[in-house]
Design an enzyme around this catalytic site. Structure first.
Site, PDB file in Angstrom:
ATOM      1  N   GLU A  55       0.882  -1.174   0.000  1.00 20.54           N
ATOM      2  CA  GLU A  55       0.000   0.000   0.000  1.00 20.54           C
ATOM      3  C   GLU A  55       0.913   1.216   0.000  1.00 20.54           C
ATOM      4  OE1 GLU A  55      -2.883   2.302  -0.359  1.00 20.54           O
ATOM      5  OE2 GLU A  55      -3.368   0.164  -0.268  1.00 20.54           O
ATOM      6  N   CYS A  88       3.502  -3.154  -8.543  1.00 20.02           N
ATOM      7  CA  CYS A  88       2.253  -2.638  -7.985  1.00 20.02           C
ATOM      8  C   CYS A  88       2.494  -1.334  -7.217  1.00 20.02           C
ATOM      9  CB  CYS A  88       1.592  -3.732  -7.152  1.00 20.02           C
ATOM     10  SG  CYS A  88      -0.176  -3.505  -7.093  1.00 20.02           S
ATOM     11  N   HIS A 206       1.839  -8.703  -9.528  1.00 22.76           N
ATOM     12  CA  HIS A 206       2.734  -9.234  -8.489  1.00 22.76           C
ATOM     13  C   HIS A 206       3.461 -10.506  -8.947  1.00 22.76           C
ATOM     14  CE1 HIS A 206       1.605  -6.970  -4.781  1.00 22.76           C
ATOM     15  NE2 HIS A 206       0.534  -6.705  -5.496  1.00 22.76           N
ATOM     16  N   GLU A 208       6.041 -11.847  -7.776  1.00 24.11           N
ATOM     17  CA  GLU A 208       6.597 -12.604  -6.635  1.00 24.11           C
ATOM     18  C   GLU A 208       5.568 -13.550  -6.035  1.00 24.11           C
ATOM     19  OE1 GLU A 208       5.490  -9.649  -6.658  1.00 24.11           O
ATOM     20  OE2 GLU A 208       4.480  -9.184  -4.770  1.00 24.11           O
TER      21      GLU A 208
HETATM   22  N1  GLN Z   1      -3.567  -0.267  -3.946  1.00 20.50           N
HETATM   23  C1  GLN Z   1      -2.184  -0.104  -3.608  1.00 20.50           C
HETATM   24  C2  GLN Z   1      -1.737   1.368  -3.678  1.00 20.50           C
HETATM   25  O1  GLN Z   1      -2.418   2.153  -4.233  1.00 20.50           O
HETATM   26  C3  GLN Z   1      -1.306  -0.954  -4.490  1.00 20.50           C
HETATM   27  C4  GLN Z   1      -1.726  -2.372  -4.354  1.00 20.50           C
HETATM   28  C5  GLN Z   1      -0.611  -3.364  -4.431  1.00 20.50           C
HETATM   29  O2  GLN Z   1       0.574  -3.047  -4.366  1.00 20.50           O
HETATM   30  N2  GLN Z   1      -0.998  -4.610  -4.509  1.00 20.50           N
HETATM   31  O3  GLN Z   1      -0.733   1.705  -3.166  1.00 20.50           O
END
Ligand code: GLN
Length: 228
Positions: A55, A88, A206, A208
């Site tokens: 996040e 991500c 992702h 990984e």
């Molecule tokens: N929703 C996350 C963000 O905005 C990213 C999600 C993730 O890394 N799986 O930071």
């Protein structure tokens, strides 16, 4: 010895460490993983970097006490040719400008643009990036327990073929198609989900959390080519 820093901010960091270990075995290359937790750990001896998913807002907050993220951004500016893999939330960090600096990858991202957590999904991704083949048939155990945390599940519904990659999208960002000024290297349903600029690779999914280590082999390979 190849030294890869993994930003241990939050999110799927342990899985990235394991993916690198596996990729190193598959390539028969000695790799040292530096688990980056403090700004003082980041210096010129780090050959390449992984910015994991998680996040991104939490990552920024989590890094404040140790100034880790600021130091990572300094490192990225100081060593523009060192290879980086951002997945991500890590891709979001690479694509977001900072105070007085341009983004590290020339693309705009829209966070959480596939919808809420329950709209997370798994789907085959078309990859057009050359990644090194496995040179070694290694058997290894998935031994995340040693990291002393509850492992995230490995996804395996999306079929693995030579061309398709099992994409795992968890509250993923979207690259704004019209904003992409770098190389498109991965698509899902014609939409770009992976971009490359120089040797910085940003994926909205992702890798990984799969058993396909090609992007981690790519990172190791880039580091080796970079230093030769
Ligand atoms: N929703 C996350 C963000 O905005 C990213 C999600 C993730 O890394 N799986 O930071």
């Amino acid at each position: 010895m190849v030294r890869i820093g993994v930003a241990m901010l939050q999110g799927a960091r342990h899985e990235h460490c394991e993916a690198i270990q596996h990729a190193a075995l598959e390539m028969n290359i000695a790799v040292e993983i530096v688990e980056l937790r403090k700004a003082s750990q980041i210096d010129s001896s780090i050959d390449g970097l992984i910015l994991p998913g998680g996040e991104s807002t939490t990552m920024r907050i989590a890094s404040q006490s140790e100034s880790l993220l600021d130091e990572i951004f300094n490192w990225l500016s100081q060593f523009p040719n060192k290879p980086v893999l951002g997945t991500c939330a890590g891709a979001i960090l690479l694509a977001t400008p900072g105070e007085n600096r341009e983004p590290f990858i020339d693309v705009e991202v829209s966070r959480n643009a596939w919808g809420r957590q329950r709209f997370s999904f798994e789907a085959p991704v078309k990859v057009s990036l050359e990644t090194p083949e496995k040179s070694h048939e290694s058997t290894y155990e998935v031994s995340r327990d040693k990291f002393n945390h509850k492992p995230l599940p490995i996804y395996n519904q999306a079929p693995i073929t030579k061309d398709d990659f099992p994409g795992v999208f968890i509250r993923a960002p979207r690259f704004l198609e019209d904003s992409i000024k770098c190389q498109k290297i991965a698509t899902f349903n014609e939409e770009t989900v992976g971009v490359l600029q120089g040797n910085k690779l940003a994926l909205s999914f992702h890798p990984e959390l799969t058993n396909d280590r090609r992007f981690h082999r790519w990172l190791i390979d880039q580091i080796i080519n970079n230093s030769s």
